[in-house]
Design an enzyme around this catalytic site. Structure first.
Site, PDB file in Angstrom:
ATOM      1  N   LYS A 135       0.842  -1.205   0.000  1.00 22.44           N
ATOM      2  CA  LYS A 135       0.000   0.000   0.000  1.00 22.44           C
ATOM      3  C   LYS A 135       0.880   1.259   0.000  1.00 22.44           C
ATOM      4  O   LYS A 135       0.553   2.266  -0.633  1.00 22.44           O
ATOM      5  CB  LYS A 135      -0.917  -0.019   1.223  1.00 22.44           C
ATOM      6  CG  LYS A 135      -1.701   1.253   1.470  1.00 22.44           C
ATOM      7  CD  LYS A 135      -2.778   1.537   0.435  1.00 22.44           C
ATOM      8  CE  LYS A 135      -3.403   2.907   0.685  1.00 22.44           C
ATOM      9  NZ  LYS A 135      -4.560   3.200  -0.125  1.00 22.44           N
ATOM     10  N   LYS A 152      -0.662  11.202   6.444  1.00 20.51           N
ATOM     11  CA  LYS A 152      -0.439  10.060   7.341  1.00 20.51           C
ATOM     12  C   LYS A 152       0.251   8.936   6.565  1.00 20.51           C
ATOM     13  O   LYS A 152       1.223   8.338   7.029  1.00 20.51           O
ATOM     14  CB  LYS A 152      -1.810   9.619   7.885  1.00 20.51           C
ATOM     15  CG  LYS A 152      -1.812   8.472   8.854  1.00 20.51           C
ATOM     16  CD  LYS A 152      -2.186   7.154   8.239  1.00 20.51           C
ATOM     17  CE  LYS A 152      -3.552   7.088   7.620  1.00 20.51           C
ATOM     18  NZ  LYS A 152      -3.843   5.797   7.004  1.00 20.51           N
TER      19      LYS A 152
HETATM   20  P1  NAP Z   1     -12.825   8.289   7.888  1.00 20.01           P
HETATM   21  O1  NAP Z   1     -13.984   8.510   6.995  1.00 20.01           O
HETATM   22  O2  NAP Z   1     -12.236   9.446   8.629  1.00 20.01           O
HETATM   23  O3  NAP Z   1     -13.245   7.135   8.937  1.00 20.01           O
HETATM   24  C1  NAP Z   1     -12.416   6.768   9.985  1.00 20.01           C
HETATM   25  C2  NAP Z   1     -13.106   5.698  10.795  1.00 20.01           C
HETATM   26  O4  NAP Z   1     -12.217   5.272  11.839  1.00 20.01           O
HETATM   27  C3  NAP Z   1     -14.387   6.191  11.497  1.00 20.01           C
HETATM   28  O5  NAP Z   1     -15.302   5.118  11.560  1.00 20.01           O
HETATM   29  C4  NAP Z   1     -13.857   6.540  12.899  1.00 20.01           C
HETATM   30  O6  NAP Z   1     -14.840   6.515  13.883  1.00 20.01           O
HETATM   31  C5  NAP Z   1     -12.877   5.399  13.085  1.00 20.01           C
HETATM   32  N1  NAP Z   1     -11.876   5.683  14.126  1.00 20.01           N
HETATM   33  C6  NAP Z   1     -10.818   6.536  14.034  1.00 20.01           C
HETATM   34  N2  NAP Z   1     -10.095   6.507  15.178  1.00 20.01           N
HETATM   35  C7  NAP Z   1     -10.699   5.615  15.989  1.00 20.01           C
HETATM   36  C8  NAP Z   1     -10.413   5.119  17.292  1.00 20.01           C
HETATM   37  N3  NAP Z   1      -9.343   5.556  17.993  1.00 20.01           N
HETATM   38  N4  NAP Z   1     -11.246   4.211  17.834  1.00 20.01           N
HETATM   39  C9  NAP Z   1     -12.316   3.760  17.134  1.00 20.01           C
HETATM   40  N5  NAP Z   1     -12.645   4.173  15.892  1.00 20.01           N
HETATM   41  C10 NAP Z   1     -11.835   5.088  15.320  1.00 20.01           C
HETATM   42  O7  NAP Z   1     -11.580   7.642   7.117  1.00 20.01           O
HETATM   43  P2  NAP Z   1     -11.589   6.729   5.800  1.00 20.01           P
HETATM   44  O8  NAP Z   1     -11.410   7.609   4.615  1.00 20.01           O
HETATM   45  O9  NAP Z   1     -12.723   5.762   5.850  1.00 20.01           O
HETATM   46  O10 NAP Z   1     -10.184   5.963   6.014  1.00 20.01           O
HETATM   47  C11 NAP Z   1     -10.068   4.823   6.847  1.00 20.01           C
HETATM   48  C12 NAP Z   1      -8.774   4.092   6.494  1.00 20.01           C
HETATM   49  O11 NAP Z   1      -8.811   3.712   5.115  1.00 20.01           O
HETATM   50  C13 NAP Z   1      -7.513   4.946   6.687  1.00 20.01           C
HETATM   51  O12 NAP Z   1      -6.458   4.147   7.176  1.00 20.01           O
HETATM   52  C14 NAP Z   1      -7.231   5.437   5.284  1.00 20.01           C
HETATM   53  O13 NAP Z   1      -5.857   5.754   5.092  1.00 20.01           O
HETATM   54  C15 NAP Z   1      -7.667   4.235   4.457  1.00 20.01           C
HETATM   55  N6  NAP Z   1      -8.024   4.550   3.062  1.00 20.01           N
HETATM   56  C16 NAP Z   1      -8.835   5.594   2.755  1.00 20.01           C
HETATM   57  C17 NAP Z   1      -9.141   5.875   1.416  1.00 20.01           C
HETATM   58  C18 NAP Z   1     -10.035   7.028   0.998  1.00 20.01           C
HETATM   59  O14 NAP Z   1     -10.060   7.353  -0.201  1.00 20.01           O
HETATM   60  N7  NAP Z   1     -10.774   7.653   1.893  1.00 20.01           N
HETATM   61  C19 NAP Z   1      -8.620   5.067   0.402  1.00 20.01           C
HETATM   62  C20 NAP Z   1      -7.822   3.990   0.733  1.00 20.01           C
HETATM   63  C21 NAP Z   1      -7.526   3.744   2.072  1.00 20.01           C
HETATM   64  P3  NAP Z   1     -15.778   7.824  14.151  1.00 20.01           P
HETATM   65  O15 NAP Z   1     -16.909   7.700  13.203  1.00 20.01           O
HETATM   66  O16 NAP Z   1     -16.171   7.693  15.567  1.00 20.01           O
HETATM   67  O17 NAP Z   1     -14.905   9.029  13.910  1.00 20.01           O
END
Ligand code: NAP
Length: 293
Positions: free
Chosen positions: A171, A239
């Site tokens: 990744k 990040k």
């Molecule tokens: P996001 O929309 O900000 O969602 C983050 C999720 O993690 C939410 O459900 C949040 O809960 C939860 N969370 C964060 N810290 C936490 C903790 N300490 N304890 C429990 N729950 C926690 O982010 P996302 O875009 O879905 O990304 C999630 C992952 O996928 C990341 O590692 C990112 O790098 C990866 N990713 C993202 C993309 C993209 O295009 N967005 C693409 C590939 C990979 P709450 O709802 O309570 O905040």
């Protein structure tokens, strides 16, 4: 059929979980902010009261939270998965986190009879919603084969790349390609603007040749329209670059381009733009050149 649990219903996890329910999987969900569970419960999923509660009810646990410390929290924390884990459970981590910390998490889970697969994804919010993600997996091949039918609910390119940790390393390879490609698109469009070219026509003219890319075709037009809505935010992108640079340091390998883009993104974060899409990188080059697209 296996009972499946999903932890972390953000942009990515929410989309993957919706695909699982739509395709008839028996799903239990947990999210730190409980309101985000409601639409999935309405669609037929069950809600767990904690990651430990979810683990006690599931044979396969899927996780997608933000950063390394967050995965550690939902797995090893007071209410973490580890406290409810049943022997033989496969834990699939779709978050992008440290490859080194992944080894430690995998060994904690293995001590309790579980199997860890690091399985970060690529394809953005669109991929999670449409079920067309690319998934790069490190870990035991038999466990990968066992969960493949589940991952097919939201992934179209599912690749086992090697042992534990190699999914996260792959990744980071992906992220190096993404950001340097994003930089190339940004610099090329600033150049085109300086030359007085019609930007839409330029993108159309070059997209079908050797210079074409996903970044150019999807994010180029967004840059031109100044649509900074995030598929992937600058803060999350930073990040991943931090993880790439830390890992490059551990490997003793130079990562000049990645470091350069990291500093450009830092300049945008300093302006309070961390919540914008990663294609807002072009704004850093606008600031350097004095040219606005
Ligand atoms: P996001 O929309 O900000 O969602 C983050 C999720 O993690 C939410 O459900 C949040 O809960 C939860 N969370 C964060 N810290 C936490 C903790 N300490 N304890 C429990 N729950 C926690 O982010 P996302 O875009 O879905 O990304 C999630 C992952 O996928 C990341 O590692 C990112 O790098 C990866 N990713 C993202 C993309 C993209 O295009 N967005 C693409 C590939 C990979 P709450 O709802 O309570 O905040």
């Amino acid at each position: 059929m296996d009972s499946i649990g999903y932890i972390g219903l953000g942009i990515m996890g929410g989309g993957m979980a919706r695909n699982l329910v739509a395709k008839g999987f028996d799903l239990v969900v947990w999210n730190r902010t409980p309101e985000k569970m409601a639409p999935l419960v309405e669609a037929g999923a069950a809600a767990a009261s904690s990651p430990a509660d979810l683990a006690g009810r599931c044979d396969v646990i899927l996780i997608c939270v933000s950063d390394t410390a967050d995965v550690e929290e939902v797995v090893l924390g007071e209410q973490g998965v580890i406290h409810g884990l049943r022997p033989g459970t496969v834990v699939v981590d779709h978050s992008t986190i440290s490859p080194k910390a992944t080894l430690a998490l995998a060994s904690e889970v293995a001590e309790r009879g579980g199997i860890w697969l690091d399985a970060p994804v690529s394809g953005g919010s669109e991929g999670a919603e449409r079920g067309t993600l690319a998934i790069m997996i490190g870990g035991d091949p038999d466990a990968v084969a066992a969960v493949r039918p589940i991952l097919e609910a939201y992934g179209t390119s599912i690749n086992h790349v090697g042992p534990t940790g190699s999914g996260q390393q792959t990744k980071l390879v992906n992220q190096i390609l993404v950001v340097i490609n994003g930089y190339a698109v940004s610099e090329a469009l600033i150049f085109a603007k300086a030359a007085g070219l019609d930007l839409d026509r330029v993108v159309e003219a070059v997209a079908g040749g050797a210079a074409g890319s996903w970044m150019l075709s999807h994010r180029g037009p967004q840059m031109i329209e100044r649509d900074w809505r995030p598929g992937f935010t600058i803060d999350l992108q930073q990040k991943d670059l931090r993880l790439a640079l830390e890992t490059a340091d551990e490997l003793g390998v130079p990562a000049v381009g990645t470091g350069y883009v990291f500093q450009l993104y830092r300049s945008l974060q300093a302006k309070g733009l961390g919540g914008e899409g990663n294609h807002a990188l072009v704004k850093a080059l606008e600031a350097l050149s004095g040219i606005e697209l």
